[in-house]
Scaffold this active site. Structure first.
Site, PDB file in Angstrom:
ATOM      1  N   GLY A 265       0.786  -1.216   0.000  1.00 39.30           N
ATOM      2  CA  GLY A 265       0.000   0.000   0.000  1.00 39.30           C
ATOM      3  C   GLY A 265       0.819   1.267   0.000  1.00 39.30           C
ATOM      4  O   GLY A 265       1.928   1.320  -0.546  1.00 39.30           O
ATOM      5  N   HIS A 266       0.274   2.308   0.632  1.00 36.51           N
ATOM      6  CA  HIS A 266       0.848   3.655   0.591  1.00 36.51           C
ATOM      7  C   HIS A 266       2.227   3.714   1.235  1.00 36.51           C
ATOM      8  O   HIS A 266       3.123   4.398   0.740  1.00 36.51           O
ATOM      9  CB  HIS A 266      -0.114   4.609   1.301  1.00 36.51           C
ATOM     10  N   PHE A 267       2.404   3.020   2.352  1.00 44.71           N
ATOM     11  CA  PHE A 267       3.692   3.015   3.052  1.00 44.71           C
ATOM     12  C   PHE A 267       4.431   1.721   2.739  1.00 44.71           C
ATOM     13  O   PHE A 267       4.545   0.817   3.577  1.00 44.71           O
ATOM     14  CB  PHE A 267       3.477   3.211   4.554  1.00 44.71           C
TER      15      PHE A 267
END
Length: 288
Positions: A265-267
Site C-alpha cells: 500500500g501507501h507506506f
C-alpha cells in the site's frame, strides 16, 4: 566505525530546529530522503541501514512533523513553497551539494520544487508513491479536494479525521493482503505526534495549500522532459491515495524511467524495505 550506524541530529535553519537522521560516509554519494504525511523520517528507519554502506543518507523531519520544531500555524506559514525553501536551506546547512532524491507523498512536491530550483544538484529520483501527475490521484482525495476548492468548517471536518489514529492506521493498512506485517509502532508513533497541540491547524493549512502543487505539475513534467533525470518508481500497487497510474505516468516524460509496482500500500517501506533497498542500490549503481 559502522557506516550503517544511524546518527540522530538536529540543525537550526532560519531559527527553526530541524531534526534529521544521518548514516554513511560523509564523502559518499548522497541520498536525501523526504517523507510524507502523517509520518516523519521514522518511516525510513529500516531503509537507511540498507543504503548507508554505499551512500551518505540524510532524512530530515519536515517542519511541523516528527521531532523538528512545530511552530503554530500563526507563527509560520505552512505552505509547500515555504517547506521547500526551508528544506533547501537545510541541505546547504548539512553540506549537500549533489544528491539523489527519495520522495514519498508530501516529500514529492517538496523535493520536486528543489529539483526545479537546482536541477544541477539532483543526480536521480526515487519516487515511492510520490505523485506528479493528475492520473495518480486516487479516490481517497475526495475530501481533500473539496477542502482545496473551498475551505469551510464543513469541508474541514472530514479532513480533520485523516490525522486521527483511525485515519492514520487506514493509511498504513489499506491494500495489504496481510496487515500483520505492519508494526503498530508505526501508526501509533505518527498518531501520537499528530495529536499534539496545534497540529490540526498545521495540517489543515498544508492540505488546503496542496492545490499549489497541482499548479506545478506542468513545470515538474517539463523538468522531467528537459533533464531526463534518472527515475525509479517503487510504488505500492494497492495504494488508494496515489494510485499506480501515477507511477506509470512518469514514463510519458521519462521513457527510460523504471517502474516497479509492489504488492503493498501507501507506506511500502513497512512491508518491502529490503526489496526497495535492493532496487535503489541496483538503480543508482547503473544510473549515477
Amino acid at each position: 566505525m559502522d557506516a550503517a550506524q544511524i546518527h540522530y541530529r538536529s540543525v537550526t535553519v532560519d531559527g527553526q530546529e530541524i531534526f534529521y537522521r544521518e548514516a554513511g560516509a560523509p564523502d559518499a554519494p548522497a541520498i536525501l530522503l523526504l517523507h510524507g504525511f502523517p509520518t516523519s523520517s521514522h518511516m525510513f528507519r529500516d531503509l537507511i541501514p540498507l543504503l548507508a554502506d554505499r551512500y551518505r543518507v540524510i532524512a530530515p523531519d519536515h517542519l511541523g512533523f516528527g521531532y523538528s520544531s512545530a511552530p503554530s500555524a500563526k507563527e509560520f506559514s505552512y505552505t509547500f513553497a515555504d517547506l521547500a525553501d526551508l528544506t533547501d536551506r537545510f541541505t546547504e546547512r548539512v553540506g549537500l551539494t549533489r544528491y539523489a532524491l527519495y520522495i514519498q507523498d508530501y516529500g514529492a512536491p517538496i523535493g520536486l520544487r528543489l529539483a526545479l530550483k537546482h536541477p544541477e544538484r539532483v543526480t536521480a529520483i526515487v519516487t515511492q508513491n510520490g505523485n506528479a501527475y493528475t492520473e495518480g490521484l486516487g479516490e481517497a482525495w475526495a475530501a481533500p479536494l473539496a477542502l482545496i476548492a473551498e475551505r469551510t468548517p464543513e469541508t474541514e471536518a472530514p479532513v480533520r479525521e485523516i490525522r486521527s489514529l483511525d485515519g492514520i492506521k487506514w493509511q498504513y493498512l489499506h491494500g495489504l493482503v496481510d496487515p500483520s506485517l505492519v508494526s503498530p509502532d508505526a501508526y501509533h508513533h505518527d498518531a501520537a505526534l499528530m495529536a499534539r497541540d496545534g497540529q490540526a491547524e498545521i495540517q489543515l493549512d498544508l492540505i488546503a495549500d496542496y492545490g499549489s502543487n497541482f499548479d506545478l505539475y506542468p513545470a515538474f513534467q517539463e523538468y522531467f522532459r528537459t533533464s531526463q533525470v534518472p527515475l525509479l518508481a517503487t510504488w505500492g500497487a494497492h495504494d488508494e491515495i496515489f494510485v499506480p497510474a501515477g507511477a506509470l505516468a512518469f514514463q510519458r516524460d521519462l521513457p527510460e524511467a523504471e517502474v516497479h509496482l509492489l504488492p503493498t500500500g501507501h507506506f511500502a517501506l513497512e512491508t518491502h524495505a529490503r526489496r526497495i533497498g535492493a532496487l535503489i542500490g541496483d538503480f543508482l549503481a547503473r544510473k549515477v
